[in-house]
Design an enzyme around this catalytic site. Sequence first.
Site, PDB file in Angstrom:
ATOM      1  N   THR A  36      -8.164   1.547  17.842  1.00 27.29           N
ATOM      2  CA  THR A  36      -7.996   1.388  19.295  1.00 27.29           C
ATOM      3  C   THR A  36      -9.217   1.946  20.024  1.00 27.29           C
ATOM      4  OG1 THR A  36      -6.832   3.503  19.322  1.00 27.29           O
ATOM      5  CG2 THR A  36      -5.469   1.521  19.264  1.00 27.29           C
ATOM      6  N   GLY A  38     -11.099   3.834  23.478  1.00 27.89           N
ATOM      7  CA  GLY A  38     -10.778   5.002  24.309  1.00 27.89           C
ATOM      8  C   GLY A  38     -11.238   6.328  23.727  1.00 27.89           C
ATOM      9  N   THR A  40     -11.947   9.864  21.642  1.00 27.56           N
ATOM     10  CA  THR A  40     -11.203  11.123  21.550  1.00 27.56           C
ATOM     11  C   THR A  40     -10.297  11.264  22.763  1.00 27.56           C
ATOM     12  OG1 THR A  40     -13.110  12.114  20.447  1.00 27.56           O
ATOM     13  CG2 THR A  40     -11.497  13.631  21.374  1.00 27.56           C
ATOM     14  N   GLY A 114     -20.489   1.700  12.987  1.00 31.31           N
ATOM     15  CA  GLY A 114     -21.798   1.185  13.377  1.00 31.31           C
ATOM     16  C   GLY A 114     -22.908   2.044  12.782  1.00 31.31           C
ATOM     17  N   GLY A 144     -19.664  10.509  20.495  1.00 28.20           N
ATOM     18  CA  GLY A 144     -18.782  11.623  20.817  1.00 28.20           C
ATOM     19  C   GLY A 144     -18.941  12.858  19.958  1.00 28.20           C
ATOM     20  N   GLU A 187      -4.800  25.195  26.927  1.00 28.48           N
ATOM     21  CA  GLU A 187      -3.941  24.059  27.308  1.00 28.48           C
ATOM     22  C   GLU A 187      -2.848  23.839  26.250  1.00 28.48           C
ATOM     23  OE1 GLU A 187      -6.919  21.286  30.053  1.00 28.48           O
ATOM     24  OE2 GLU A 187      -6.190  20.464  28.176  1.00 28.48           O
ATOM     25  N   HIS A 444      -1.993  20.075  57.690  1.00 32.18           N
ATOM     26  CA  HIS A 444      -1.066  21.191  57.535  1.00 32.18           C
ATOM     27  C   HIS A 444       0.334  20.645  57.314  1.00 32.18           C
ATOM     28  CE1 HIS A 444       0.713  25.116  58.126  1.00 32.18           C
ATOM     29  NE2 HIS A 444       1.609  24.548  58.935  1.00 32.18           N
TER      30      HIS A 444
HETATM   31  P1  FAD Z   1     -15.527  10.176  22.306  1.00 29.83           P
HETATM   32  O1  FAD Z   1     -14.406  10.084  23.259  1.00 29.83           O
HETATM   33  O2  FAD Z   1     -15.443  11.212  21.237  1.00 29.83           O
HETATM   34  O3  FAD Z   1     -15.642   8.735  21.644  1.00 29.83           O
HETATM   35  C1  FAD Z   1     -16.534   8.460  20.624  1.00 29.83           C
HETATM   36  C2  FAD Z   1     -16.028   7.258  19.875  1.00 29.83           C
HETATM   37  O4  FAD Z   1     -17.041   6.841  18.975  1.00 29.83           O
HETATM   38  C3  FAD Z   1     -14.801   7.514  19.027  1.00 29.83           C
HETATM   39  O5  FAD Z   1     -13.801   6.571  19.326  1.00 29.83           O
HETATM   40  C4  FAD Z   1     -15.289   7.350  17.588  1.00 29.83           C
HETATM   41  O6  FAD Z   1     -14.304   6.786  16.737  1.00 29.83           O
HETATM   42  C5  FAD Z   1     -16.440   6.410  17.782  1.00 29.83           C
HETATM   43  N1  FAD Z   1     -17.473   6.462  16.740  1.00 29.83           N
HETATM   44  C6  FAD Z   1     -18.126   7.555  16.276  1.00 29.83           C
HETATM   45  N2  FAD Z   1     -19.062   7.203  15.379  1.00 29.83           N
HETATM   46  C7  FAD Z   1     -18.990   5.864  15.273  1.00 29.83           C
HETATM   47  C8  FAD Z   1     -19.716   4.912  14.523  1.00 29.83           C
HETATM   48  N3  FAD Z   1     -20.717   5.256  13.705  1.00 29.83           N
HETATM   49  N4  FAD Z   1     -19.360   3.608  14.641  1.00 29.83           N
HETATM   50  C9  FAD Z   1     -18.357   3.226  15.468  1.00 29.83           C
HETATM   51  N5  FAD Z   1     -17.664   4.090  16.212  1.00 29.83           N
HETATM   52  C10 FAD Z   1     -17.985   5.381  16.128  1.00 29.83           C
HETATM   53  N6  FAD Z   1     -12.343  16.099  28.730  1.00 29.83           N
HETATM   54  C11 FAD Z   1     -12.051  16.040  30.034  1.00 29.83           C
HETATM   55  O7  FAD Z   1     -12.934  15.747  30.839  1.00 29.83           O
HETATM   56  N7  FAD Z   1     -10.790  16.290  30.496  1.00 29.83           N
HETATM   57  C12 FAD Z   1      -9.780  16.628  29.667  1.00 29.83           C
HETATM   58  O8  FAD Z   1      -8.656  16.859  30.112  1.00 29.83           O
HETATM   59  C13 FAD Z   1     -10.058  16.719  28.282  1.00 29.83           C
HETATM   60  N8  FAD Z   1      -9.098  17.047  27.413  1.00 29.83           N
HETATM   61  C14 FAD Z   1      -9.384  17.093  26.084  1.00 29.83           C
HETATM   62  C15 FAD Z   1      -8.363  17.475  25.207  1.00 29.83           C
HETATM   63  C16 FAD Z   1      -8.614  17.544  23.859  1.00 29.83           C
HETATM   64  C17 FAD Z   1      -7.505  17.954  22.912  1.00 29.83           C
HETATM   65  C18 FAD Z   1      -9.910  17.215  23.357  1.00 29.83           C
HETATM   66  C19 FAD Z   1     -10.183  17.253  21.880  1.00 29.83           C
HETATM   67  C20 FAD Z   1     -10.925  16.858  24.221  1.00 29.83           C
HETATM   68  C21 FAD Z   1     -10.662  16.803  25.596  1.00 29.83           C
HETATM   69  N9  FAD Z   1     -11.660  16.471  26.507  1.00 29.83           N
HETATM   70  C22 FAD Z   1     -11.379  16.430  27.838  1.00 29.83           C
HETATM   71  C23 FAD Z   1     -13.026  16.145  26.085  1.00 29.83           C
HETATM   72  C24 FAD Z   1     -13.202  14.620  26.057  1.00 29.83           C
HETATM   73  O9  FAD Z   1     -12.261  14.067  25.167  1.00 29.83           O
HETATM   74  C25 FAD Z   1     -14.623  14.273  25.625  1.00 29.83           C
HETATM   75  O10 FAD Z   1     -15.556  14.928  26.445  1.00 29.83           O
HETATM   76  C26 FAD Z   1     -14.839  12.774  25.723  1.00 29.83           C
HETATM   77  O11 FAD Z   1     -13.918  12.068  24.924  1.00 29.83           O
HETATM   78  C27 FAD Z   1     -16.274  12.411  25.317  1.00 29.83           C
HETATM   79  O12 FAD Z   1     -16.445  11.032  25.413  1.00 29.83           O
HETATM   80  P2  FAD Z   1     -17.481  10.254  24.496  1.00 29.83           P
HETATM   81  O13 FAD Z   1     -17.398   8.837  24.958  1.00 29.83           O
HETATM   82  O14 FAD Z   1     -18.781  10.930  24.519  1.00 29.83           O
HETATM   83  O15 FAD Z   1     -16.942  10.384  23.013  1.00 29.83           O
HETATM   84  P1  NAI Z   2     -14.390  25.906  24.041  1.00 22.99           P
HETATM   85  O1  NAI Z   2     -15.832  25.986  23.847  1.00 22.99           O
HETATM   86  O2  NAI Z   2     -13.820  25.608  25.376  1.00 22.99           O
HETATM   87  O3  NAI Z   2     -13.715  27.275  23.582  1.00 22.99           O
HETATM   88  C1  NAI Z   2     -13.875  27.794  22.303  1.00 22.99           C
HETATM   89  C2  NAI Z   2     -13.538  29.264  22.319  1.00 22.99           C
HETATM   90  O4  NAI Z   2     -13.519  29.732  20.998  1.00 22.99           O
HETATM   91  C3  NAI Z   2     -14.572  30.096  23.082  1.00 22.99           C
HETATM   92  O5  NAI Z   2     -13.889  30.961  23.942  1.00 22.99           O
HETATM   93  C4  NAI Z   2     -15.309  30.822  21.970  1.00 22.99           C
HETATM   94  O6  NAI Z   2     -15.822  32.054  22.376  1.00 22.99           O
HETATM   95  C5  NAI Z   2     -14.211  30.963  20.935  1.00 22.99           C
HETATM   96  N1  NAI Z   2     -14.658  31.140  19.566  1.00 22.99           N
HETATM   97  C6  NAI Z   2     -15.733  30.568  18.955  1.00 22.99           C
HETATM   98  N2  NAI Z   2     -15.791  30.965  17.659  1.00 22.99           N
HETATM   99  C7  NAI Z   2     -14.736  31.772  17.462  1.00 22.99           C
HETATM  100  C8  NAI Z   2     -14.249  32.480  16.330  1.00 22.99           C
HETATM  101  N3  NAI Z   2     -14.837  32.406  15.139  1.00 22.99           N
HETATM  102  N4  NAI Z   2     -13.128  33.235  16.467  1.00 22.99           N
HETATM  103  C9  NAI Z   2     -12.490  33.321  17.673  1.00 22.99           C
HETATM  104  N5  NAI Z   2     -12.918  32.669  18.770  1.00 22.99           N
HETATM  105  C10 NAI Z   2     -14.012  31.892  18.667  1.00 22.99           C
HETATM  106  O7  NAI Z   2     -13.872  24.859  22.942  1.00 22.99           O
HETATM  107  P2  NAI Z   2     -12.476  24.139  22.729  1.00 22.99           P
HETATM  108  O8  NAI Z   2     -11.393  24.843  23.462  1.00 22.99           O
HETATM  109  O9  NAI Z   2     -12.353  23.942  21.269  1.00 22.99           O
HETATM  110  O10 NAI Z   2     -12.713  22.753  23.413  1.00 22.99           O
HETATM  111  C11 NAI Z   2     -13.822  21.934  23.042  1.00 22.99           C
HETATM  112  C12 NAI Z   2     -14.316  21.172  24.205  1.00 22.99           C
HETATM  113  O11 NAI Z   2     -13.424  20.111  24.531  1.00 22.99           O
HETATM  114  C13 NAI Z   2     -14.409  21.988  25.472  1.00 22.99           C
HETATM  115  O12 NAI Z   2     -15.619  22.680  25.526  1.00 22.99           O
HETATM  116  C14 NAI Z   2     -14.343  20.953  26.530  1.00 22.99           C
HETATM  117  O13 NAI Z   2     -15.628  20.462  26.741  1.00 22.99           O
HETATM  118  C15 NAI Z   2     -13.475  19.882  25.911  1.00 22.99           C
HETATM  119  N6  NAI Z   2     -12.122  19.949  26.478  1.00 22.99           N
HETATM  120  C16 NAI Z   2     -11.967  19.798  27.817  1.00 22.99           C
HETATM  121  C17 NAI Z   2     -10.733  19.885  28.392  1.00 22.99           C
HETATM  122  C18 NAI Z   2     -10.617  19.767  29.858  1.00 22.99           C
HETATM  123  O14 NAI Z   2     -11.577  19.370  30.499  1.00 22.99           O
HETATM  124  N7  NAI Z   2      -9.469  20.081  30.448  1.00 22.99           N
HETATM  125  C19 NAI Z   2      -9.534  20.092  27.597  1.00 22.99           C
HETATM  126  C20 NAI Z   2      -9.818  20.265  26.201  1.00 22.99           C
HETATM  127  C21 NAI Z   2     -11.069  20.162  25.687  1.00 22.99           C
END
Ligand code: FAD
Ligand code: NAI
Length: 465
Positions: A36, A38, A40, A114, A144, A187, A444
């Site tokens: 699909t 979209g 990560t 790719g 990503g 979260e 307000h």
């Molecule tokens: P990605 O979304 O990672 O997409 C990359 C795509 O490339 C994937 O589908 C992968 O399968 C594909 N791909 C990789 N290599 C290849 C290849 N060689 N050939 C073909 N396809 C390939 N960000 C926010 O702003 N708000 C949030 O609330 C938020 N919540 C998050 C919650 C979680 C649990 C996680 C893990 C991340 C969250 N993030 C959030 C971060 C956000 O998901 C990423 O910043 C975002 O998805 C990055 O987009 P991207 O397009 O760079 O890469």
């Molecule tokens: P993060 O970088 O936000 O937090 C990782 C935390 O782990 C930091 O506080 C760091 O100091 C700590 N850490 C690192 N090594 C450690 C160790 N060995 N032992 C204990 N603590 C350690 O990374 P996270 O939460 O994994 O998220 C990854 C990314 O995904 C974020 O940076 C964000 O860009 C994106 N994301 C965004 C969301 C949003 O916008 N609402 C929601 C979820 C993810």
Amino acid sequence: MSYDLIVIGTGPGGYVCAIRAAQLGLKVAVVEKRKTHGGTCLNIGCIPSKALLHASELFNEAGHGFAAFGIEVPKPKLNLKQMMTHKQETVDANVNGVAFLFKKNKIESFTGTGTILGAGKVQVTADDGKTQVLETKNIVIATGSEVTPLPGVAIDEKQIVSSEGALELDKVPGKLVVIGAGVIGLELGSVWRRLGSEVHVVEYLDRVLPGTDAEVAKQFQRLMGKQGITFQLASKVTGAKASKKGVSLTVEPAAGGNAQTIEADVVLVAIGRRPFTENLGLEAAGVALERGRVVIDNHFASNVPGIYAIGDVVRGPMLAHKAEDEGIAVAEILAGKAGHVNYDCIPGVVYTWPEVATVGQSEEDLKAAGISYNVGKFPFTANGRARANRSTDGFVKVLADAATDKVLGVHILGAGAGEMIHEAVVLMEFGGSSEDLARSTHAHPTMSEAVKEAALAVDKRAIHT
Ligand code: FAD
Ligand code: NAI
């Protein structure tokens, strides 16, 4: 078949880039290895986590919040299977929406990995090993990021999970230990805490949410603590043993010292994400990397002509909206227009209760840069709507340049902060001052009046404090 543009990866960066390029008349194909679209964000990140955050918040409200409003309901019963169905339906609707948009914009979609064979050539390898080579004028890498592993703590996505497994648990863990007090840890820790888990967070640094304004992060940690999440800061996990009984973690002070053992039913590893470039063929194609990220210039171009990169795989915050805006910008550049992203105005939101939303610089950033600033703060306890909603936790903080009054950062801790932050984003995009914000009429009674009051407070003339 030859294209103007092939985008590798259809996360928020890649799919938005493809759509914008097609709107501008380019002939576009996408290559995605998942079934699909979209990426990560839609499949295993932003969208499913927000579906569970919302559902678990409602569950929590029904159990603990309704009574104070005079609504008496029996103790709510969790139907985790249905909650997961809600999550999956949300994901499906979003990923199907992307497939529909590709069709509507006549974007060709190839399923497979790719690999760049060189400028202008992308090989697609399907799951069954079949390959085909596509030709193109330009390539955008949007592959990503992936979970950063922690040595000694092997992820099995059942007992020791990454965010992916934490979104899929089939029962509420008795005790969840979260490694990393960052965005994912707090979260997803919140989700399972609200559903009944005991949640303990082990963090390497001496604070939560690194990078966030320290005053906001401190108050946020206090509020998370009130919800029952416990924190062990300045500590590192050095090993994990999983057995039928659960997981045994070895934890040491970050500065060194005696190790202790912590038991957990489930462990969530959330110590960050790292760029994903496996099997992309970057080395052979001569594309330069720095600490795993594709090196790009101000126009998203790599060192190899015709190869560009955006999103989590390049420098900057790993956020979906940052990836999307880069996708639009690079598409516009490829179509001969002037694409641009303002990195000073990218909001960040933590979707907990209450939310944390920030844009621009923190007090620590300003101090480090030697910039003189004025601070205006306003607590939600003094906001009428917040009282009516029983959502008085948190505050708004506006940081403005001492000499020019230009707003340099806005930080909000409070219910709905993730929506409220956008007036600050737009203000900052236009180079606005705290006076501009203070003179803008706010309806307000709204929570947003606290933003106006914080702006008034920069000049020490807030009305309601
Ligand atoms: P990605 O979304 O990672 O997409 C990359 C795509 O490339 C994937 O589908 C992968 O399968 C594909 N791909 C990789 N290599 C290849 C290849 N060689 N050939 C073909 N396809 C390939 N960000 C926010 O702003 N708000 C949030 O609330 C938020 N919540 C998050 C919650 C979680 C649990 C996680 C893990 C991340 C969250 N993030 C959030 C971060 C956000 O998901 C990423 O910043 C975002 O998805 C990055 O987009 P991207 O397009 O760079 O890469
Ligand atoms: P993060 O970088 O936000 O937090 C990782 C935390 O782990 C930091 O506080 C760091 O100091 C700590 N850490 C690192 N090594 C450690 C160790 N060995 N032992 C204990 N603590 C350690 O990374 P996270 O939460 O994994 O998220 C990854 C990314 O995904 C974020 O940076 C964000 O860009 C994106 N994301 C965004 C969301 C949003 O916008 N609402 C929601 C979820 C993810």
